[in-house]
Design an enzyme around this catalytic site. Structure first.
Site, PDB file in Angstrom:
ATOM      1  N   LEU A 198       0.853  -1.194   0.000  1.00  0.00           N
ATOM      2  CA  LEU A 198       0.000   0.000   0.000  1.00  0.00           C
ATOM      3  C   LEU A 198       0.885   1.238   0.000  1.00  0.00           C
ATOM      4  O   LEU A 198       1.679   1.450   0.917  1.00  0.00           O
ATOM      5  CB  LEU A 198      -0.905   0.001   1.232  1.00  0.00           C
ATOM      6  CG  LEU A 198      -1.787  -1.237   1.387  1.00  0.00           C
ATOM      7  CD1 LEU A 198      -2.716  -1.083   2.586  1.00  0.00           C
ATOM      8  CD2 LEU A 198      -2.595  -1.500   0.127  1.00  0.00           C
ATOM      9  N   GLN A 200      -5.081   3.878  -6.914  1.00  0.00           N
ATOM     10  CA  GLN A 200      -6.241   4.175  -6.070  1.00  0.00           C
ATOM     11  C   GLN A 200      -6.495   5.670  -6.285  1.00  0.00           C
ATOM     12  O   GLN A 200      -5.729   6.505  -5.815  1.00  0.00           O
ATOM     13  CB  GLN A 200      -5.924   3.878  -4.599  1.00  0.00           C
ATOM     14  CG  GLN A 200      -7.116   4.071  -3.681  1.00  0.00           C
ATOM     15  CD  GLN A 200      -6.722   4.051  -2.210  1.00  0.00           C
ATOM     16  OE1 GLN A 200      -5.585   4.332  -1.846  1.00  0.00           O
ATOM     17  NE2 GLN A 200      -7.683   3.738  -1.358  1.00  0.00           N
ATOM     18  N   THR A 215      -7.461   1.866   3.903  1.00  0.00           N
ATOM     19  CA  THR A 215      -6.597   0.732   3.556  1.00  0.00           C
ATOM     20  C   THR A 215      -7.388  -0.427   2.938  1.00  0.00           C
ATOM     21  O   THR A 215      -6.872  -1.125   2.065  1.00  0.00           O
ATOM     22  CB  THR A 215      -5.828   0.238   4.792  1.00  0.00           C
ATOM     23  OG1 THR A 215      -6.737   0.165   5.904  1.00  0.00           O
ATOM     24  CG2 THR A 215      -4.708   1.192   5.169  1.00  0.00           C
ATOM     25  N   ASP A 238       5.264   2.612   3.615  1.00  0.00           N
ATOM     26  CA  ASP A 238       5.946   3.658   4.382  1.00  0.00           C
ATOM     27  C   ASP A 238       6.429   3.165   5.734  1.00  0.00           C
ATOM     28  O   ASP A 238       6.639   3.952   6.647  1.00  0.00           O
ATOM     29  CB  ASP A 238       5.052   4.888   4.535  1.00  0.00           C
ATOM     30  CG  ASP A 238       3.749   4.563   5.255  1.00  0.00           C
ATOM     31  OD1 ASP A 238       3.521   3.378   5.577  1.00  0.00           O
ATOM     32  OD2 ASP A 238       2.971   5.507   5.487  1.00  0.00           O
ATOM     33  N   ASN A 278      -1.014  -3.217  15.784  1.00  0.00           N
ATOM     34  CA  ASN A 278      -0.979  -3.751  14.423  1.00  0.00           C
ATOM     35  C   ASN A 278       0.126  -3.036  13.641  1.00  0.00           C
ATOM     36  O   ASN A 278       0.126  -1.809  13.535  1.00  0.00           O
ATOM     37  CB  ASN A 278      -2.354  -3.483  13.781  1.00  0.00           C
ATOM     38  CG  ASN A 278      -2.365  -3.711  12.279  1.00  0.00           C
ATOM     39  OD1 ASN A 278      -1.548  -4.463  11.760  1.00  0.00           O
ATOM     40  ND2 ASN A 278      -3.306  -3.061  11.608  1.00  0.00           N
ATOM     41  N   ARG A 307      35.474  10.020 -11.069  1.00  0.00           N
ATOM     42  CA  ARG A 307      34.138  10.091 -11.647  1.00  0.00           C
ATOM     43  C   ARG A 307      33.783   8.761 -12.294  1.00  0.00           C
ATOM     44  O   ARG A 307      34.635   7.878 -12.447  1.00  0.00           O
ATOM     45  CB  ARG A 307      34.060  11.257 -12.626  1.00  0.00           C
ATOM     46  CG  ARG A 307      34.063  12.606 -11.886  1.00  0.00           C
ATOM     47  CD  ARG A 307      34.272  13.758 -12.822  1.00  0.00           C
ATOM     48  NE  ARG A 307      33.284  13.755 -13.886  1.00  0.00           N
ATOM     49  CZ  ARG A 307      33.440  14.382 -15.046  1.00  0.00           C
ATOM     50  NH1 ARG A 307      34.539  15.046 -15.289  1.00  0.00           N
ATOM     51  NH2 ARG A 307      32.493  14.338 -15.952  1.00  0.00           N
ATOM     52  N   HIS A 314      49.737  14.910  -8.431  1.00  0.00           N
ATOM     53  CA  HIS A 314      49.257  16.273  -8.170  1.00  0.00           C
ATOM     54  C   HIS A 314      48.579  16.917  -9.371  1.00  0.00           C
ATOM     55  O   HIS A 314      49.067  16.829 -10.492  1.00  0.00           O
ATOM     56  CB  HIS A 314      50.389  17.215  -7.736  1.00  0.00           C
ATOM     57  CG  HIS A 314      51.686  16.561  -7.417  1.00  0.00           C
ATOM     58  ND1 HIS A 314      52.110  16.347  -6.137  1.00  0.00           N
ATOM     59  CD2 HIS A 314      52.643  16.042  -8.217  1.00  0.00           C
ATOM     60  CE1 HIS A 314      53.279  15.749  -6.149  1.00  0.00           C
ATOM     61  NE2 HIS A 314      53.625  15.538  -7.397  1.00  0.00           N
ATOM     62  N   ASN A 369      40.297  15.838 -23.696  1.00  0.00           N
ATOM     63  CA  ASN A 369      39.503  14.765 -24.321  1.00  0.00           C
ATOM     64  C   ASN A 369      38.333  15.292 -25.124  1.00  0.00           C
ATOM     65  O   ASN A 369      37.617  14.529 -25.749  1.00  0.00           O
ATOM     66  CB  ASN A 369      38.988  13.805 -23.249  1.00  0.00           C
ATOM     67  CG  ASN A 369      38.186  14.512 -22.173  1.00  0.00           C
ATOM     68  OD1 ASN A 369      38.420  15.683 -21.882  1.00  0.00           O
ATOM     69  ND2 ASN A 369      37.245  13.812 -21.586  1.00  0.00           N
TER      70      ASN A 369
HETATM   71  C1  UD1 Z   1      -2.907   1.590   9.679  1.00  0.00           C
HETATM   72  C2  UD1 Z   1      -3.766   0.548  10.383  1.00  0.00           C
HETATM   73  C3  UD1 Z   1      -3.382   0.501  11.854  1.00  0.00           C
HETATM   74  C4  UD1 Z   1      -1.912   0.208  11.993  1.00  0.00           C
HETATM   75  C5  UD1 Z   1      -1.080   1.212  11.210  1.00  0.00           C
HETATM   76  C6  UD1 Z   1       0.357   0.801  11.187  1.00  0.00           C
HETATM   77  C7  UD1 Z   1      -5.876   0.649   9.174  1.00  0.00           C
HETATM   78  C8  UD1 Z   1      -7.278   1.065   9.223  1.00  0.00           C
HETATM   79  N1  UD1 Z   1      -5.144   0.912  10.237  1.00  0.00           N
HETATM   80  O1  UD1 Z   1      -3.252   2.830  10.267  1.00  0.00           O
HETATM   81  O2  UD1 Z   1      -4.132  -0.501  12.514  1.00  0.00           O
HETATM   82  O3  UD1 Z   1      -1.542   0.232  13.357  1.00  0.00           O
HETATM   83  O4  UD1 Z   1      -1.531   1.267   9.839  1.00  0.00           O
HETATM   84  O5  UD1 Z   1       1.102   1.829  10.608  1.00  0.00           O
HETATM   85  O6  UD1 Z   1      -5.456   0.059   8.208  1.00  0.00           O
HETATM   86  N2  UD1 Z   1      -3.029   3.786   2.251  1.00  0.00           N
HETATM   87  C9  UD1 Z   1      -3.443   3.724   0.947  1.00  0.00           C
HETATM   88  N3  UD1 Z   1      -4.692   4.134   0.632  1.00  0.00           N
HETATM   89  C10 UD1 Z   1      -5.560   4.604   1.554  1.00  0.00           C
HETATM   90  C11 UD1 Z   1      -5.131   4.679   2.886  1.00  0.00           C
HETATM   91  C12 UD1 Z   1      -3.865   4.248   3.199  1.00  0.00           C
HETATM   92  O7  UD1 Z   1      -2.692   3.287   0.077  1.00  0.00           O
HETATM   93  O8  UD1 Z   1      -6.682   4.969   1.175  1.00  0.00           O
HETATM   94  C13 UD1 Z   1      -1.683   3.321   2.593  1.00  0.00           C
HETATM   95  C14 UD1 Z   1      -0.804   4.410   3.146  1.00  0.00           C
HETATM   96  O9  UD1 Z   1      -0.059   5.023   2.120  1.00  0.00           O
HETATM   97  C15 UD1 Z   1       0.080   3.645   4.107  1.00  0.00           C
HETATM   98  C16 UD1 Z   1      -0.775   2.481   4.549  1.00  0.00           C
HETATM   99  O10 UD1 Z   1      -1.793   2.356   3.602  1.00  0.00           O
HETATM  100  O11 UD1 Z   1       1.215   3.121   3.441  1.00  0.00           O
HETATM  101  C17 UD1 Z   1      -1.346   2.703   5.945  1.00  0.00           C
HETATM  102  O12 UD1 Z   1      -2.203   3.822   5.885  1.00  0.00           O
HETATM  103  P1  UD1 Z   1      -2.256   4.900   7.024  1.00  0.00           P
HETATM  104  O13 UD1 Z   1      -3.246   5.933   6.664  1.00  0.00           O
HETATM  105  O14 UD1 Z   1      -0.893   5.327   7.390  1.00  0.00           O
HETATM  106  O15 UD1 Z   1      -2.911   4.010   8.159  1.00  0.00           O
HETATM  107  P2  UD1 Z   1      -2.806   4.261   9.681  1.00  0.00           P
HETATM  108  O16 UD1 Z   1      -3.841   5.217  10.078  1.00  0.00           O
HETATM  109  O17 UD1 Z   1      -1.417   4.543  10.069  1.00  0.00           O
HETATM  110 CA    CA Z   2       0.579   5.145   9.125  1.00  0.00          CA
END
Ligand code: UD1
Ligand code: CA
Length: 460
Positions: free
Chosen positions: A9, A76, A82, A105, A172, A335, A365, A388
């Site tokens: 994600l 997306q 998520t 991330d 989590n 380089r 040198h 060159n």
């Molecule tokens: C999420 C978890 C949480 C966990 C945490 C760990 C959910 C609902 N919660 O929360 O339980 O403890 O990660 O870091 O999943 N992303 C998308 N599209 C979206 C939303 C998010 O691609 O619509 C991606 C974000 O870029 C990120 C990851 O999903 O890489 C997690 O999303 P983020 O919004 O950071 O979730 P948290 O609120 O941190």
């Molecule tokens: Ca997060």
């Protein structure tokens, strides 16, 4: 049908970074966070890898192209949570038995932890296995709520948790193994009636349990696997953690750091035992340094290979190879495309580009050697230049073994200097010089007596 697949994600924008890049491309030790995650994924080698991107799709695709292994990419368009993000990769779920879902991330998730979770997942015939951790501060994370058997009951997000649930330290990580079919069935049942108004992937846990499948937890030993970054300050925390971890690992392998100030070493760097790294040295990209070297102080190496016993003191080196016993520096630059032979000596204010330098050659040198093939045992006097470039094209210079290039020689390429040949100091060489010959290309001295100019100059 694939045995395993992985969905990463990566659709978050990371507004708080105030960057033109999407968040997953923000660097930790010079590598995008997404790259760290994909490195771990590639170690466990799933049959398919799919990255879910949002804004900055082109940038993510461009980065993925620089990596060896192919990933599919899905977009997306709206960030609805998520659960919604995983839904975009529906085809990946349809084509696999088990799927690993990771956050792009959270760079420190490692293959060992992922494999440990897969073992629990497979042995327990689970519908989902969540990788959990116990960080110093659980604030902001989804909490792990277990049933009386120790299985996972559900995950409650910070925003939705009551006081009791907030006191749970186990969280989590955002990494999971799912039975793909079970997840596919659960996703359409997710609701967004929560504090964030999002479709939470974490709600799939309760849905999968209700369908009669087990939900397990694999608690990682390393609490850092959950660490992510939302701001530049967070990135610095991640950098500091990774920097120290890598330096500590290198110490265990026998690398010496009298002082670690200003030393940053990337994750794809190998260093042999008894090599000493001195302050203010950055080693990044793919580098391999041998044993018993002295690197630094104040050096930057990128994609550089060095043999054993090499000295690089105040050196910048990019995409180059330095063979054993070479001494380079201070204040020298290699380089891209330089190959420095064994026991070569390169001294101060010498720049080498796209050239091969034979063993025991010395350029001590103020010299520029570009697009050249230099033999063994050659001596460059002070201030030599290979010219060159004629303004349009680049040409090569060839110098034979044991040649002696006098001080301040210009070698106008294309030109060849034979074995054991010499050039007189101050010569500008435009023609090939045969072996064993001396070439002098400069005007003789003219003495003009009683020169007018000096008469006009006021005497002090
Ligand atoms: C999420 C978890 C949480 C966990 C945490 C760990 C959910 C609902 N919660 O929360 O339980 O403890 O990660 O870091 O999943 N992303 C998308 N599209 C979206 C939303 C998010 O691609 O619509 C991606 C974000 O870029 C990120 C990851 O999903 O890489 C997690 O999303 P983020 O919004 O950071 O979730 P948290 O609120 O941190
Ligand atoms: Ca997060």
């Amino acid at each position: 049908m694939n045995e395993t697949a992985c969905i990463v994600l990566a659709a978050g924008d990371g507004k708080r970074m105030r960057s033109d890049k999407p968040k997953v491309l923000m660097n930790v030790l010079f590598e995008p966070m997404l790259g760290w995650v994909l490195d771990s994924v590639e170690e466990i080698n799933p049959d398919e890898i799919c990255v879910v991107v949002g804004n900055g799709e082109e940038q993510v695709r461009a980065y993925l192209e620089t990596r060896g292994r192919l990933c599919s990419v899905v977009r997306q368009t709206e960030r609805k949570g998520t659960g919604h993000a995983v839904m975009q990769a529906e085809n990946v779920l349809r084509n696999s038995k088990s799927v690993l879902v990771l956050c792009g991330d959270a760079p420190f998730i490692d293959a060992g932890t992922i494999n440990a979770a897969l073992k629990i997942h497979n042995e327990g015939h689970c519908g989902v296995t969540v990788i959990a951790a116990v960080p110093d501060d659980p604030f902001g994370y989804g909490r792990i709520v277990r049933d009386t058997n120790g299985d996972l009951l559900r995950i409650v997000e910070q925003k939705d948790a009551d006081e009791n649930q907030r006191s749970i330290g186990e969280i989590n990580s955002g990494a999971y193994w799912f039975d793909s079919a079970a997840l596919l069935e659960a996703l359409p049942m997710l609701m967004n009636d929560n504090a964030a108004g999002e479709y939470y992937l974490t709600d799939a846990v309760s849905v999968i349990r209700k369908s009669g499948r087990r939900a397990a937890v694999c608690t990682a030993e390393n609490k850092y696997i959950v660490l992510g970054a939302n701001s530049r300050a967070d990135l610095t925390v991640l950098n500091n953690y990774a920097r120290e971890k890598i330096i500590n690992e290198l110490m265990l392998e026998g690398v010496e750091f009298p002082c670690t100030d200003g030393i940053i070493i990337g994750k794809n760097v190998e260093i042999g035992r008894d090599t000493v790294i001195l302050p203010n040295t950055v080693i990044r990209g793919k580098c391999r340094i041998g044993c018993g070297c002295e690197i630094g102080p104040n050096s930057l190496l990128e994609d550089t290979t060095a043999g054993d016993g090499v000295i690089l003191n105040n050196v910048q080196s990019y995409q180059s190879v330095v063979e054993s016993g070479a001494h380079i520096g201070p204040f020298s630059q290699l380089r891209s495309g330089s190959h420095i032979g064994r026991n070569v000596k390169i001294g101060d204010f010498v720049e080498i580009k796209n050239s091969n330098i034979g063993e025991k050659t010395s350029a001590a040198h103020l010299t520029y050697i570009g697009d050249s093939d230099v033999g063994r045992g050659v001596n460059f006097g002070c201030g030599c230049v290979t010219a060159n470039y004629d303004g349009i094209h680049k040409f090569r210079t060839k110098i034979g073994d044991d040649a002696f290039i006098g001080c301040n020689t210009n070698l106008i390429a294309p030109v060849e200097i034979g074995d054991n040949a010499a050039t007189g100091a101050g010569s500008t060489i435009t023609e090939n010089v045969p072996s064993n010959a001396l070439a002098v290309e400069r005007a003789g001295t003219r003495i003009i007596d009683d020169w007018e100019m000096n008469k006009k100059r006021p005497r002090k």
